[in-house]
Enzyme design. Structure first.
Site, PDB file in Angstrom:
ATOM      1  N   ASN A  13      25.338  55.175  64.862  1.00 61.75           N
ATOM      2  CA  ASN A  13      26.131  54.212  65.650  1.00 61.75           C
ATOM      3  C   ASN A  13      26.857  54.920  66.784  1.00 61.75           C
ATOM      4  OD1 ASN A  13      26.136  51.299  64.568  1.00 61.75           O
ATOM      5  ND2 ASN A  13      26.176  52.556  62.721  1.00 61.75           N
ATOM      6  N   LEU A  91      39.781  55.947  54.320  1.00 61.35           N
ATOM      7  CA  LEU A  91      40.675  54.826  54.600  1.00 61.35           C
ATOM      8  C   LEU A  91      41.844  55.303  55.460  1.00 61.35           C
ATOM      9  CD1 LEU A  91      40.664  51.859  53.711  1.00 61.35           C
ATOM     10  CD2 LEU A  91      42.185  52.505  51.835  1.00 61.35           C
ATOM     11  N   HIS A 108      30.765  47.195  59.413  1.00 62.04           N
ATOM     12  CA  HIS A 108      30.468  47.261  57.978  1.00 62.04           C
ATOM     13  C   HIS A 108      29.104  46.623  57.708  1.00 62.04           C
ATOM     14  CE1 HIS A 108      31.298  47.603  53.740  1.00 62.04           C
ATOM     15  NE2 HIS A 108      30.781  46.395  53.602  1.00 62.04           N
TER      16      HIS A 108
END
Ligand code: GRF
Length: 206
Positions: A13, A91, A108
């Protein structure tokens, strides 16, 4: 407008984003690639593209908060306006999220809120879902939870293998992510409660 991409792994990505910036399909400066993993291919891709990198490894820190604080200091020093997560497998702390309110985007590989977590493609596949997809969303301090910017679905075929599904999901991600980032850059995303409106014209800044 300057942005940073955070990536931990292969960085496909990230590569698509680098290419889209080069082609002017994303009209913001990709000023920094950050990774928590010194061995990630993402860092190699950044170096090859001549983009500044920063790598901090969590094992060198006692507390997650101090890790994120150091990243934030660096981002502010480099005047980063927004952050794009592209396979960042860590996270962010509430502290970090507060420093960049509504200015962090994540991708996601499932249709949220289904199949949150690190193996969204496999979880949908083994669950026997007939449809799955990709979600691009703002980041808050809960995992895979912020307001949804863009979502596209694909059907899981009868003879689908996990490998073929993974390939199709990644292809969909690569098509969607630059478009979503550019909408953000053009200030065309307006959050209203849980909804994100996509405006024809840029939103007025207050
Ligand atoms: C992507 O599937 C993304 O949705 C998820 O992590 C994966 C990263 O892949 N958050 P890559 O490193 O961009 O190839």
């Amino acid at each position: 407008m300057k942005f940073a991409v955070f990536a931990s792994g292969t960085g496909t990505n990230l590569q698509v984003i680098i290419d889209a910036v080069k082609r002017n399909e994303i009209t913001a400066e990709l000023a920094l690639i950050f990774s928590n993993n010194r061995k990630s291919l993402a860092l190699k891709r950044a170096e090859e593209a001549g983009i500044k990198t920063l790598c901090l490894e969590p094992k060198d820190y006692l507390a997650p908060q101090s890790y994120d604080r150091d990243i934030v200091i660096y981002l502010k020093e480099h005047e980063i306006d927004f952050v794009v997560l592209a396979g960042y497998m860590k996270l962010l702390t509430p502290f970090f999220v507060k420093e960049f309110p509504n200015k962090i985007i994540n991708i996601h590989p499932s249709l949220l809120p289904s199949f949150k977590g690190i193996s969204g493609i496999k979880d949908a596949y083994t669950y026997g879902a007939k449809v799955t997809g990709v979600t691009i969303h703002f980041v808050d301090d809960k995992m895979d939870h912020g307001e949804i910017i863009m979502q596209e679905s694909l059907k899981i075929k009868e003879n689908e293998t996990l490998e073929s599904l993974t390939e199709r999901i990644h292809a969909l991600e690569h098509k969607m992510y630059p478009k979503a980032i550019q909408l953000f850059v053009e200030n065309r995303l307006k959050i209203q409660g849980r909804k994100v409106l996509v405006l024809d014209k840029p939103a007025k800044t207050v």
